[in-house]
Scaffold this active site. Structure first.
Site, PDB file in Angstrom:
ATOM      1  N   SER A 261      -4.743 -37.835 -40.350  1.00  0.00           N
ATOM      2  CA  SER A 261      -4.566 -38.717 -37.761  1.00  0.00           C
ATOM      3  C   SER A 261      -5.263 -36.448 -37.043  1.00  0.00           C
ATOM      4  O   SER A 261      -4.593 -35.681 -37.873  1.00  0.00           O
ATOM      5  CB  SER A 261      -3.469 -39.119 -38.102  1.00  0.00           C
ATOM      6  OG  SER A 261      -2.687 -38.033 -37.654  1.00  0.00           O
ATOM      7  N   LYS A 262      -5.377 -37.671 -36.397  1.00  0.00           N
ATOM      8  CA  LYS A 262      -5.770 -36.455 -35.294  1.00  0.00           C
ATOM      9  C   LYS A 262      -4.722 -36.492 -34.941  1.00  0.00           C
ATOM     10  O   LYS A 262      -4.032 -34.611 -34.613  1.00  0.00           O
ATOM     11  CB  LYS A 262      -6.324 -37.436 -34.281  1.00  0.00           C
ATOM     12  CG  LYS A 262      -6.161 -36.501 -32.751  1.00  0.00           C
ATOM     13  CD  LYS A 262      -7.129 -36.072 -32.599  1.00  0.00           C
ATOM     14  CE  LYS A 262      -7.944 -35.134 -31.683  1.00  0.00           C
ATOM     15  NZ  LYS A 262      -8.808 -34.505 -31.023  1.00  0.00           N
TER      16      LYS A 262
END
Ligand code: GLU
Length: 493
Positions: A261-262
């Site tokens: 995930s970012k």
């Protein structure tokens, strides 16, 4: 012959990638786009790019630009879209707001959806947290009396549109990747909003309308959408459309099995960051393709075109994929070594100080890059490897001065080389190396004692590209200046 009515009368395969421009191109989205692209090519169909850009607050033009650039960089060009001259633009949901509304109204008219007037505060109260951790709407909007509805309207409440989800019921489909899937409708959160009170269609509804309009035949997307698929199948049914085939690609984790995930992984989930660091798009494509799919012949290295001929959706793994940068680096090193040298040279230029590039011709740059590419994992490493080639003089680190130049034989070798500068056949690697060897013979100095002083003088290092090539590419002016300067150091040591 029965007439074939309904979606896609031509039976052409039509697939799509539908990211939201609320962020940059994520490696997971790139892999899903790739699988869609490969599926389209394998079946001589069409690959479509559609932007789910209805979130006005979070959608950004720069994200749209990044998505487009990233897909183009990977070579995942799409086959349809608005004609803007050159490659197609993506289709955009914001261009269809009125259309979604019209279809939603038709569902209201047929009783399959209804206007729901609850305020945000009322909804928060209704939902609460249920035992299974999922909040749900209690479907009260189905039962409001005419008086209650009249009162809401008098209060100027703006309704959303909710789609009726009948319970109990099981929605089933045969997933092209995961096999048979059954979802109990009572886990879907109650009647779902399909158009918000501000008139904007919700993803689960707009996506169905789009996939119907675009005659999508296979919906290949991330596993996180499995529950959405159940909701979407109910909408297909309500609209009286054929349900496409669904294939849910496993999620992508890091090597510690945490979802990529970012938030957790920052720029390392962004395809553009790999471009900026000098990764080869061919390596990213190959790496992402083989991450969850193994070709029938077990080959590990393949191009986009090769994969397009053999891709098989049914052979995609069901277990989560692992994004391992070390493995990606291995693929990248392979492509840096095996792509045509012209290509690598051209791409390397972006990673070399532009003010220095003019020092060499394109042919020389090619030799120069060719002399170091074995050592590169990514092109951003190129400058540290080729830096010594530029400029007349260079700084020789003190430890190398002390260990290599501080000897009588070093002085002899450098002196002799300086006197041989006039006889060097510049541009002829082997010829230059032959002169070095003849110096060695004459002085009766060989091995490290012969080569290291020269390497140190020319490159500031004791190891590196072939000595003949280094001499030949550096050319008379630089070689002379560097030998003189190294001799100066010798005399003082
Ligand atoms: N915008 C959604 C996503 O990027 C689209 C999912 C779909 O393909 O339907 O996850």
């Amino acid at each position: 012959m029965p007439v074939h009515l309904g979606q896609n009368v031509t039976n052409e395969v039509r697939v799509r990638i539908a990211p939201s421009p609320t962020g940059t191109l994520h490696v997971g989205t790139a892999r899903t786009a790739l699988y869609n692209y490969l599926y389209a090519k394998r079946h001589h169909g069409k690959f479509i790019f559609r932007l789910e850009d209805t979130d006005e607050v979070r959608s950004k033009d720069e994200h749209t630009a990044d998505l487009i650039e990233g897909l183009h960089w990977l070579g995942l060009t799409w086959d349809e879209g608005p004609d803007i001259g050159g490659p197609f633009a993506p289709y955009k949901q914001t261009e269809k707001v009125a259309h979604y509304r019209e279809i939603a109204d038709s569902l209201v008219a047929s009783g399959k959806a209804y206007l729901a007037y609850e305020t945000v505060e009322e909804l928060a109260e209704i939902k609460g947290d249920t035992a299974d951790g999922h909040s749900r709407y209690d479907n009260r909007g189905r039962n409001y009396t005419a008086e209650q509805l009249e009162k809401f309207r008098a209060e100027n409440r703006l309704p959303s549109i909710r789609f009726r989800i009948d319970e109990p019921r099981t929605v089933t489909w045969n997933d092209a990747i995961k096999g048979p899937i059954s979802i109990d409708t009572s886990t879907l959160g109650g009647d779902m909003v399909i158009v918000k009170s501000n008139g904007v269609a919700i993803y689960n509804f707009a996506v169905v309308v789009d996939d119907v309009d675009m005659e999508i035949t296979q919906v290949i997307r991330g596993e996180d959408h499995v529950n959405n698929t159940a909701k979407q199948i109910l909408i297909y049914e309500a609209l009286g459309h054929t349900v496409p085939e669904f294939g849910h690609v496993p999620l992508m984790n890091d090597i510690e099995h945490k979802k990529l995930s970012k938030r957790r992984h920052g720029e390392s989930v962004h395809v553009g960051s790999y471009k900026n660091k000098g990764y080869m798009p061919e390596a990213i494509v190959n790496y992402l393709a083989q991450m969850s799919w193994t070709p029938a012949d077990d080959r590990e290295i393949f191009s986009l075109a090769e994969a397009s001929e053999i891709f098989d959706l049914g052979k995609i793994s069901k277990s989560p994929a692992v994004f391992d940068t070390q493995k990606l680096d291995w693929f990248n090193g392979h492509y840096i070594r095996s792509l045509p040298l012209d290509v690598i040279t051209e791409r390397s230029k972006a990673f070399i100080d532009a003010s220095k590039l003019h020092e060499y011709s394109d042919t020389q740059l090619k030799e120069l890059i060719g002399s170091v590419r074995e050592n590169l994992t990514k092109l951003s490493d190129v400058s540290e490897h080729v830096d010594f080639y530029f400029g007349d003089t260079l700084t020789i680190p003190e430890d190398i001065q002390a260990s290599v130049l501080n000897s009588d034989s070093a002085k002899q070798v450098l002196n002799k080389a300086l006197h041989s500068v006039g006889t060097m056949p510049w541009g002829d690697n082997k010829g230059c190396k032959a002169i070095v060897d003849s110096i060695g013979k004459e002085l009766k100095i060989k091995g490290k004692d012969l080569y290291w002083p020269l390497r140190a003088a020319l490159s500031g290092k004791t190891h590196g590209p072939d000595l003949g090539l280094m001499l030949s590419v550096l050319g008379e002016k630089r070689v002379k200046a560097r030998l003189e300067s190294a001799l100066g150091l010798c005399r003082s040591c």
